[in-house]
Design a protein around this motif. Sequence first.
Motif, PDB file in Angstrom:
ATOM      1  N   ASP A  81       0.826  -1.215   0.000  1.00  0.00           N
ATOM      2  CA  ASP A  81       0.000   0.000   0.000  1.00  0.00           C
ATOM      3  C   ASP A  81       0.860   1.266   0.000  1.00  0.00           C
ATOM      4  O   ASP A  81       0.526   2.254  -0.655  1.00  0.00           O
ATOM      5  N   GLU A  82       2.007   1.215   0.726  1.00  0.00           N
ATOM      6  CA  GLU A  82       2.866   2.393   0.790  1.00  0.00           C
ATOM      7  C   GLU A  82       3.474   2.712  -0.579  1.00  0.00           C
ATOM      8  O   GLU A  82       3.513   3.861  -1.029  1.00  0.00           O
ATOM      9  N   ARG A  83       3.969   1.657  -1.267  1.00  0.00           N
ATOM     10  CA  ARG A  83       4.580   1.880  -2.581  1.00  0.00           C
ATOM     11  C   ARG A  83       3.518   2.284  -3.613  1.00  0.00           C
ATOM     12  O   ARG A  83       3.786   3.117  -4.497  1.00  0.00           O
ATOM     13  N   LEU A  84       2.345   1.710  -3.487  1.00  0.00           N
ATOM     14  CA  LEU A  84       1.266   2.087  -4.401  1.00  0.00           C
ATOM     15  C   LEU A  84       0.877   3.554  -4.198  1.00  0.00           C
ATOM     16  O   LEU A  84       0.668   4.301  -5.175  1.00  0.00           O
ATOM     17  N   ALA A  85       0.813   3.955  -2.939  1.00  0.00           N
ATOM     18  CA  ALA A  85       0.477   5.361  -2.653  1.00  0.00           C
ATOM     19  C   ALA A  85       1.572   6.297  -3.156  1.00  0.00           C
ATOM     20  O   ALA A  85       1.291   7.384  -3.688  1.00  0.00           O
ATOM     21  N   LEU A  86       2.850   5.881  -3.002  1.00  0.00           N
ATOM     22  CA  LEU A  86       3.953   6.716  -3.471  1.00  0.00           C
ATOM     23  C   LEU A  86       3.892   6.914  -4.983  1.00  0.00           C
ATOM     24  O   LEU A  86       4.004   8.035  -5.494  1.00  0.00           O
ATOM     25  N   LEU A  87       3.678   5.832  -5.729  1.00  0.00           N
ATOM     26  CA  LEU A  87       3.615   5.935  -7.189  1.00  0.00           C
ATOM     27  C   LEU A  87       2.412   6.771  -7.625  1.00  0.00           C
ATOM     28  O   LEU A  87       2.506   7.591  -8.550  1.00  0.00           O
ATOM     29  N   ASN A  88       1.301   6.584  -6.952  1.00  0.00           N
ATOM     30  CA  ASN A  88       0.110   7.372  -7.286  1.00  0.00           C
ATOM     31  C   ASN A  88       0.344   8.856  -7.054  1.00  0.00           C
ATOM     32  O   ASN A  88      -0.026   9.706  -7.887  1.00  0.00           O
ATOM     33  N   THR A  89       0.973   9.176  -5.913  1.00  0.00           N
ATOM     34  CA  THR A  89       1.186  10.586  -5.558  1.00  0.00           C
ATOM     35  C   THR A  89       2.122  11.276  -6.545  1.00  0.00           C
ATOM     36  O   THR A  89       1.847  12.382  -7.033  1.00  0.00           O
ATOM     37  N   VAL A  90       3.250  10.621  -6.840  1.00  0.00           N
ATOM     38  CA  VAL A  90       4.227  11.239  -7.741  1.00  0.00           C
ATOM     39  C   VAL A  90       3.660  11.371  -9.153  1.00  0.00           C
ATOM     40  O   VAL A  90       3.789  12.428  -9.798  1.00  0.00           O
ATOM     41  N   ALA A  91       3.004  10.309  -9.633  1.00  0.00           N
ATOM     42  CA  ALA A  91       2.457  10.362 -10.991  1.00  0.00           C
ATOM     43  C   ALA A  91       1.363  11.408 -11.094  1.00  0.00           C
ATOM     44  O   ALA A  91       1.296  12.172 -12.075  1.00  0.00           O
ATOM     45  N   GLN A  92       0.482  11.475 -10.080  1.00  0.00           N
ATOM     46  CA  GLN A  92      -0.613  12.457 -10.124  1.00  0.00           C
ATOM     47  C   GLN A  92      -0.077  13.883 -10.067  1.00  0.00           C
ATOM     48  O   GLN A  92      -0.593  14.794 -10.729  1.00  0.00           O
ATOM     49  N   ALA A  93       1.006  14.096  -9.271  1.00  0.00           N
ATOM     50  CA  ALA A  93       1.600  15.430  -9.187  1.00  0.00           C
ATOM     51  C   ALA A  93       2.159  15.873 -10.531  1.00  0.00           C
ATOM     52  O   ALA A  93       1.999  17.032 -10.937  1.00  0.00           O
ATOM     53  N   LEU A  94       2.792  14.948 -11.241  1.00  0.00           N
ATOM     54  CA  LEU A  94       3.335  15.295 -12.553  1.00  0.00           C
ATOM     55  C   LEU A  94       2.232  15.566 -13.567  1.00  0.00           C
ATOM     56  O   LEU A  94       2.345  16.461 -14.413  1.00  0.00           O
ATOM     57  N   VAL A  95       1.152  14.789 -13.476  1.00  0.00           N
ATOM     58  CA  VAL A  95       0.027  15.028 -14.388  1.00  0.00           C
ATOM     59  C   VAL A  95      -0.599  16.382 -14.112  1.00  0.00           C
ATOM     60  O   VAL A  95      -0.890  17.160 -15.040  1.00  0.00           O
ATOM     61  N   ASP A  96      -0.786  16.724 -12.818  1.00  0.00           N
ATOM     62  CA  ASP A  96      -1.375  18.020 -12.474  1.00  0.00           C
ATOM     63  C   ASP A  96      -0.472  19.166 -12.909  1.00  0.00           C
ATOM     64  O   ASP A  96      -0.934  20.207 -13.380  1.00  0.00           O
ATOM     65  N   GLN A  97       0.857  18.964 -12.733  1.00  0.00           N
ATOM     66  CA  GLN A  97       1.803  20.021 -13.098  1.00  0.00           C
ATOM     67  C   GLN A  97       1.765  20.290 -14.596  1.00  0.00           C
ATOM     68  O   GLN A  97       1.747  21.441 -15.036  1.00  0.00           O
ATOM     69  N   SER A  98       1.728  19.219 -15.385  1.00  0.00           N
ATOM     70  CA  SER A  98       1.703  19.402 -16.837  1.00  0.00           C
ATOM     71  C   SER A  98       0.390  20.021 -17.284  1.00  0.00           C
ATOM     72  O   SER A  98       0.349  20.787 -18.246  1.00  0.00           O
ATOM     73  N   GLY A  99      -0.707  19.724 -16.547  1.00  0.00           N
ATOM     74  CA  GLY A  99      -1.998  20.294 -16.920  1.00  0.00           C
ATOM     75  C   GLY A  99      -2.126  21.751 -16.560  1.00  0.00           C
ATOM     76  O   GLY A  99      -2.921  22.485 -17.165  1.00  0.00           O
ATOM     77  N   ASN A 100      -1.323  22.215 -15.567  1.00  0.00           N
ATOM     78  CA  ASN A 100      -1.411  23.604 -15.142  1.00  0.00           C
ATOM     79  C   ASN A 100      -0.514  24.540 -15.921  1.00  0.00           C
ATOM     80  O   ASN A 100      -0.511  25.741 -15.667  1.00  0.00           O
ATOM     81  N   LEU A 101       0.310  24.010 -16.811  1.00  0.00           N
ATOM     82  CA  LEU A 101       1.191  24.877 -17.578  1.00  0.00           C
ATOM     83  C   LEU A 101       0.379  25.800 -18.466  1.00  0.00           C
ATOM     84  O   LEU A 101      -0.501  25.354 -19.199  1.00  0.00           O
ATOM     85  N   PRO A 102       0.631  27.093 -18.409  1.00  0.00           N
ATOM     86  CA  PRO A 102      -0.152  28.012 -19.229  1.00  0.00           C
ATOM     87  C   PRO A 102       0.177  27.837 -20.710  1.00  0.00           C
ATOM     88  O   PRO A 102       1.323  27.614 -21.077  1.00  0.00           O
ATOM     89  N   SER A 103      -0.836  27.898 -21.499  1.00  0.00           N
ATOM     90  CA  SER A 103      -0.631  27.794 -22.945  1.00  0.00           C
ATOM     91  C   SER A 103      -0.061  29.106 -23.465  1.00  0.00           C
ATOM     92  O   SER A 103      -0.469  30.185 -23.045  1.00  0.00           O
ATOM     93  N   LYS A 104       0.909  28.968 -24.346  1.00  0.00           N
ATOM     94  CA  LYS A 104       1.556  30.144 -24.916  1.00  0.00           C
ATOM     95  C   LYS A 104       0.815  30.551 -26.175  1.00  0.00           C
ATOM     96  O   LYS A 104       0.890  29.888 -27.192  1.00  0.00           O
ATOM     97  N   ARG A 105       0.077  31.639 -26.054  1.00  0.00           N
ATOM     98  CA  ARG A 105      -0.650  32.161 -27.198  1.00  0.00           C
ATOM     99  C   ARG A 105      -0.235  33.596 -27.436  1.00  0.00           C
ATOM    100  O   ARG A 105       0.009  34.346 -26.499  1.00  0.00           O
ATOM    101  N   TRP A 106      -0.153  33.948 -28.695  1.00  0.00           N
ATOM    102  CA  TRP A 106       0.241  35.312 -29.028  1.00  0.00           C
ATOM    103  C   TRP A 106      -0.909  36.253 -28.735  1.00  0.00           C
ATOM    104  O   TRP A 106      -2.067  35.967 -29.052  1.00  0.00           O
ATOM    105  N   ARG A 107      -0.609  37.337 -28.075  1.00  0.00           N
ATOM    106  CA  ARG A 107      -1.606  38.350 -27.807  1.00  0.00           C
ATOM    107  C   ARG A 107      -1.191  39.662 -28.461  1.00  0.00           C
ATOM    108  O   ARG A 107       0.007  39.900 -28.677  1.00  0.00           O
ATOM    109  N   PHE A 108      -2.153  40.508 -28.725  1.00  0.00           N
ATOM    110  CA  PHE A 108      -1.877  41.743 -29.456  1.00  0.00           C
ATOM    111  C   PHE A 108      -0.894  42.632 -28.715  1.00  0.00           C
ATOM    112  O   PHE A 108      -0.034  43.264 -29.311  1.00  0.00           O
ATOM    113  N   GLY A 109      -0.972  42.653 -27.362  1.00  0.00           N
ATOM    114  CA  GLY A 109      -0.130  43.564 -26.595  1.00  0.00           C
ATOM    115  C   GLY A 109       1.240  43.016 -26.252  1.00  0.00           C
ATOM    116  O   GLY A 109       2.034  43.719 -25.623  1.00  0.00           O
ATOM    117  N   ASP A 110       1.539  41.748 -26.646  1.00  0.00           N
ATOM    118  CA  ASP A 110       2.829  41.148 -26.270  1.00  0.00           C
ATOM    119  C   ASP A 110       4.000  41.943 -26.836  1.00  0.00           C
ATOM    120  O   ASP A 110       4.984  42.203 -26.140  1.00  0.00           O
TER     121      ASP A 110
END
Length: 371
Positions: A81-110
């Motif tokens: 259970d401990e190793r399963l929880a560790l893998l779940n936590t690390v993998a979920q953190a990486l998925v959340d981090q990649s999902g929170n990256l702001p998309s780079k879009r060109w804006r008129f004022g840039d």
Amino acid sequence: MKAQADVLEIGSDGLLRLRGEWTLADYSLLRTLRLDGSTDTTSIDASELIALDTAGATALINLLGAERLLALLPQSRGLSDERLALLNTVAQALVDQSGNLPSKRWRFGDGLEHFGRQVMSGWRQVLQFLSFLGEALLSFFSLLPRPWRWRVTALVAQIHQAGLNAVPIVLLLNFLVGAVVAFLGATVLRDFGATIYTVDLVAYAFMRELGVLLAAILLAGRTASAFTAQIGSMKINEELDALHVQGFSTMELLVLPRMLALVIVLPLLTFLAILAGMLGGAVVSLLTLDISLARYIAIVQEIPIRHILLGLSKSPIFAVLIALIGCLEGLKVAGSAQSVGEHTTSAVVQSIFAVILLDAVAALFFMQMGW
């Protein structure tokens, strides 16, 4: 030394078997693991896994991918259970981090924002330079009545390094440019039957503008970068801190000798540059225009001396600019070799830009004054 087979095996049925220790101690091996692209992983068997920590979990995620690992964990075997929880936590953190990256879009004022940042950065550099200039002049005038504090040895060393060593390249560069100017002038003036004025063209150009400008640009590229690298290296090696602890002034010990050396050297280099440029023009005139050397010298002697004085009058100002920009950029270096390189490049660019800008302003001023 462990091999890939000691920690990993994948069967033909897609079963991924984890063995041994997946810990930080073996991370150098774990991060090199690769799967055969032809085999799709369908499940994980960790019954032979001895140890697992965050480094091992990260290596497994790099091997399979965070989302793929999250999908396989419910069907995995042999994970506590401990190793399963560790893998779940690390993998979920990486998925959340990649999902929170702001998309780079060109804006008129840039573009406008970037331009504004560049303008403000340039303005702050101008203010910083003016403050540094004021500090240098204040130190200079405070040292004038105290000759026992003059750094004569450092001054002579800088004159030798910045001036004497630069003479060959200044002479060669200006000789070649003088020849090119004479050739271009003769090409244009020949159509009007006025090739004799090629001599005046070369002489006026080098006396008023090209002699001092080429010498200053060469000194900006050669000496300003050297000043930045020298002072920046001293700052990285904490030699400047050692000087401060011993009560020495950086301005008095490092900056003023360099500034005074260029103030002495640049007018001399400018005079040599003018002679070399006119010599290049003389060679072209002699070989292609049939203008004798005596005739060439006679025409040059008819040119008023004020033109060469106007050219020489700009050289001390250019010298102060080049020296202070080089020293200031060296003092901005922040603790790494990469910073030394960045500030060295910045010193060269700023010095050349300042010299050309000031020369253009001086040319307009002299023209308006009728000089």
